[in-house]
Write a protein that holds these residues in place. Sequence first.
Motif, PDB file in Angstrom:
ATOM      1  N   VAL C 226       0.845  -1.135  -0.132  1.00 42.94           N
ATOM      2  CA  VAL C 226      -0.040   0.050  -0.031  1.00 42.94           C
ATOM      3  C   VAL C 226       1.004   1.182  -0.067  1.00 42.94           C
ATOM      4  O   VAL C 226       1.941   1.303   0.891  1.00 42.94           O
ATOM      5  CB  VAL C 226      -0.809  -0.055   1.199  1.00 42.94           C
ATOM      6  N   TYR C 227       0.514   2.076  -0.763  1.00 47.91           N
ATOM      7  CA  TYR C 227       1.522   3.279  -0.914  1.00 47.91           C
ATOM      8  C   TYR C 227       0.631   4.415  -0.384  1.00 47.91           C
ATOM      9  O   TYR C 227      -0.533   4.537  -0.275  1.00 47.91           O
ATOM     10  CB  TYR C 227       2.069   3.593  -2.445  1.00 47.91           C
ATOM     11  N   GLY C 228       1.353   5.444  -0.189  1.00 46.37           N
ATOM     12  CA  GLY C 228       0.790   7.016   0.087  1.00 46.37           C
ATOM     13  C   GLY C 228       0.754   7.103   1.557  1.00 46.37           C
ATOM     14  O   GLY C 228       1.547   6.711   2.402  1.00 46.37           O
ATOM     15  N   ASN C 229      -0.216   7.983   1.954  1.00 48.66           N
ATOM     16  CA  ASN C 229      -0.112   8.408   3.493  1.00 48.66           C
ATOM     17  C   ASN C 229      -0.503   7.310   4.480  1.00 48.66           C
ATOM     18  O   ASN C 229      -1.219   6.284   4.388  1.00 48.66           O
ATOM     19  CB  ASN C 229      -1.336   9.259   3.697  1.00 48.66           C
ATOM     20  N   ALA C 230       0.743   7.013   5.315  1.00 46.64           N
ATOM     21  CA  ALA C 230       0.742   5.839   6.028  1.00 46.64           C
ATOM     22  C   ALA C 230       0.321   5.992   7.608  1.00 46.64           C
ATOM     23  O   ALA C 230       0.268   7.355   8.081  1.00 46.64           O
ATOM     24  CB  ALA C 230       2.260   5.539   6.295  1.00 46.64           C
ATOM     25  N   GLN C 231      -0.158   5.051   8.028  1.00 49.25           N
ATOM     26  CA  GLN C 231      -0.402   5.278   9.547  1.00 49.25           C
ATOM     27  C   GLN C 231       0.664   5.111  10.434  1.00 49.25           C
ATOM     28  O   GLN C 231       1.608   4.327  10.297  1.00 49.25           O
ATOM     29  CB  GLN C 231      -1.457   3.967   9.805  1.00 49.25           C
ATOM     30  N   PRO C 232       0.765   5.909  11.517  1.00 45.03           N
ATOM     31  CA  PRO C 232       1.774   5.916  12.528  1.00 45.03           C
ATOM     32  C   PRO C 232       1.531   4.819  13.520  1.00 45.03           C
ATOM     33  O   PRO C 232       0.553   4.141  13.838  1.00 45.03           O
ATOM     34  CB  PRO C 232       1.316   7.162  13.065  1.00 45.03           C
ATOM     35  N   LEU C 233       2.717   4.582  14.137  1.00 43.10           N
ATOM     36  CA  LEU C 233       2.637   3.777  15.188  1.00 43.10           C
ATOM     37  C   LEU C 233       1.968   4.419  16.350  1.00 43.10           C
ATOM     38  O   LEU C 233       1.695   5.453  16.484  1.00 43.10           O
ATOM     39  CB  LEU C 233       4.127   3.448  15.782  1.00 43.10           C
ATOM     40  N   ILE C 236       3.653   7.324  18.370  1.00 43.12           N
ATOM     41  CA  ILE C 236       3.702   8.461  17.265  1.00 43.12           C
ATOM     42  C   ILE C 236       2.188   9.341  17.440  1.00 43.12           C
ATOM     43  O   ILE C 236       2.243  10.467  17.482  1.00 43.12           O
ATOM     44  CB  ILE C 236       3.813   8.327  15.810  1.00 43.12           C
ATOM     45  N   LYS C 239       1.507  11.556  20.462  1.00 40.79           N
ATOM     46  CA  LYS C 239       2.425  12.662  20.779  1.00 40.79           C
ATOM     47  C   LYS C 239       1.670  14.075  20.671  1.00 40.79           C
ATOM     48  O   LYS C 239       0.708  14.218  19.947  1.00 40.79           O
ATOM     49  CB  LYS C 239       3.306  12.917  19.336  1.00 40.79           C
TER      50      LYS C 239
END
Lengths: 239, 239, 239, 239
Positions: C226-233, C236, C239
């Motif tokens: 999957v490309y594009g905007n990624a989910q953070p851990l 993160i 924060k």
Amino acid sequence: MNVVVWNEFRHEKENQVVADIYPEGIHGAIAAFLQKAGHNVTTATLDEEQHGLTDDVLNQADVLVWWGHKAHDEVQEEIAEKVKQRVLEGMGLVVLHSGHFSKVFKKLMGTTCDLKWREADEKERIWVVDPSHPITEGIGEYIEIEKEEMYGEHFDIPTPDELIFVSWFEGGEVFRSGATFKRGRGNIFYFRPGHETYPTYYHEQVQKVIQNGVQWAANKGTPKFVYGNAQPLEEIKEK
Amino acid sequence: MNVVVWNEFRHEKENQVVADIYPEGIHGAIAAFLQKAGHNVTTATLDEEQHGLTDDVLNQADVLVWWGHKAHDEVQEEIAEKVKQRVLEGMGLVVLHSGHFSKVFKKLMGTTCDLKWREADEKERIWVVDPSHPITEGIGEYIEIEKEEMYGEHFDIPTPDELIFVSWFEGGEVFRSGATFKRGRGNIFYFRPGHETYPTYYHEQVQKVIQNGVQWAANKGTPKFVYGNAQPLEEIKEK
Amino acid sequence: MNVVVWNEFRHEKENQVVADIYPEGIHGAIAAFLQKAGHNVTTATLDEEQHGLTDDVLNQADVLVWWGHKAHDEVQEEIAEKVKQRVLEGMGLVVLHSGHFSKVFKKLMGTTCDLKWREADEKERIWVVDPSHPITEGIGEYIEIEKEEMYGEHFDIPTPDELIFVSWFEGGEVFRSGATFKRGRGNIFYFRPGHETYPTYYHEQVQKVIQNGVQWAANKGTPKFVYGNAQPLEEIKEK
Amino acid sequence: MNVVVWNEFRHEKENQVVADIYPEGIHGAIAAFLQKAGHNVTTATLDEEQHGLTDDVLNQADVLVWWGHKAHDEVQEEIAEKVKQRVLEGMGLVVLHSGHFSKVFKKLMGTTCDLKWREADEKERIWVVDPSHPITEGIGEYIEIEKEEMYGEHFDIPTPDELIFVSWFEGGEVFRSGATFKRGRGNIFYFRPGHETYPTYYHEQVQKVIQNGVQWAANKGTPKFVYGNAQPLEEIKEK
């Protein structure tokens, strides 16, 4: 740049044909054109104390050029190992022709470095296959050598980091005759031509490639790594 | 396919934590899932006669899997050399985790194979960076391991033929954790995870990668070369 | 495995020499030996609707074999682009001979793919330079073809992922004639021989290499990204 | 050496945050430190006539540095194609950050060049994985950037010729953030950092890498090839 040209220097003493071609030894011929190119060049040979490769010599060498053939076994294990370590630490290495079977090269490659060969006064054409590489600067599409020993595939080396030259031989063989390898901080360039009974190291384009190779192989200050037990980031420390 | 799983088998005897995780030894755990995958699997360990690696065992092995850590020096030079030769002749080799420092791997690489490490129960994410490679079949975008030992760059290996996995560690490091190397007729796959105090070899995706690696490393009949003095073509003969 | 053999299929209609050698077309000859090897083979040609490469055909193809020469420009831009996308998504591609100049190959390579050539009934020797690669299974040290068109370096391609074969030609040239490239999830194998006026595709060793190439190029289920905007851990996110 | 720094130059006009960080534009900041390094530097931007990339400018450029992000589509097809051709002919190319999606880079790669991304003020650590490469000269084991946009694998590029840097990101991703590619006579260096809302191009180590990359990418006179119908050797002619 400090360049050390190492030569076995035995053929020249035992074979008049070779002595006539290289009256100052193969190392003498190579040192001469590298000196002209502006490098600070010294030589070292097998029969010198420690083969001329003292710690001092190696520590100050930016690049070591290696030619050997009939006496690979006489190179002391300890010195071969020391040279290998220096390459890993960043000394450049240019291995010529039958140096493919040297202890130093075999240790760095991890393979047999074996190949096919034939002495039959064959024409060799060394084709450039990577025309973006600085080692090809000033060279034409190929280098032609009227008579040389044949080296043929399979050449038992690891996949090169870069394949720069491929040789064609009259008798039906091909050979990956110019290739680079990275090992640690060290840059290694293997270049095929240079059988002792031919005046190959007077060939201008061969000289140009070796000069380019020396220039390319020198390390100008890349990072040194600390290995072993590592410090954690703050986040990990606080866990 | 004949697969031999070699294990140092010392931690399991000396450390209760490890013994509890791997009651049949690390080799036992690995052999079990490879057997399920349909291979003919045997095991060999350091303290057996010839480390369990007799000529017979090696000659019949299609692939050798190697795990070692604290006793690399106890592997006899002669046997390490024999294993290396068999790899060059075509036996596949899968080197796991701390096997990076084994004599066999270092001989085949020609470098120190050193790295950074830290034992801090860190999360590891093993990212696929080559989604065309058969070793990634059946794997997702990454493999997550809740707690593992950290290995960090610089990993002092030659440039891999193929870089398949790169690990991320909680504490701030990255590592080229899945890589292939060709040496002679042999295919080598290095795969990072598997510190002895974690149950990593029960992780399904780790098992899948090792199975894929074994499958990939086996040589199914590529050419054998004759080296040395070569016969000329007719045209050359007649000269 | 579903294999589609694509052929321009023009020489066979316009040149009696070619028609006599390949009465069922070059695609027919290639399809025949791939079928014998157990694959589910269909063919497609330039003059068919959509060049025979409908979405359906491409979506079901595991591997596409491509031969073209004199009508590369007649391949519709849109279809060339669609084939390229399918390769990136995981369809294997085997490009033969003059297919080096096809739109599909050039798009995937990013270079001119130009080379030297000569039609002079020359002997070709295709040397194996990577005897660990499955594409060489069942082949000897080299494949000899009595008469072929010459292709010579420089071959303007990106550095191959793997260089498997290097050709020697009677007239003095060499050529990287068997090479693999990874693009996305797709595996690409380029193989040089097969000028239309020679019966090259009846040569048993050439057939074996193409079969091996088809086998190798097929993707058996590697990860899709999957490309594009990624989910953070979690860390993160908080924060 | 003539260096042209190309910048889309839109964010700086439309976003006050970016304008404040780069009052002379991103191209201005990059040009400044390259000039200090002794190069002859000019700049070119999207909204100039021909995007500032006339034949004259391109023909005299030794190296082109490229930064673009939100207006890749506005780069004229014809000019993107011209830049690609110049790279194949030997102009060096340094592609920065979001330039991975530029027409020029995608044409030269043959892949989608897609990746994962996230804007979350994450810490980035750019680890050196090839400490023999001149692009790492003067750099430590890693470069740390306090806050940057994340780019994560899979990065859909062909296997790099050389992988020099791998990034670690706080949120759990890794990225091949420094890589070289050879295309024709051209050397290409991709370097990841440089999101427009961070002052990354003022970071000394980032500047050093870009300088090294420019130095490395310039072609100093490698062979030019003649393609097409080749002349035979004498022996072939006489047949």
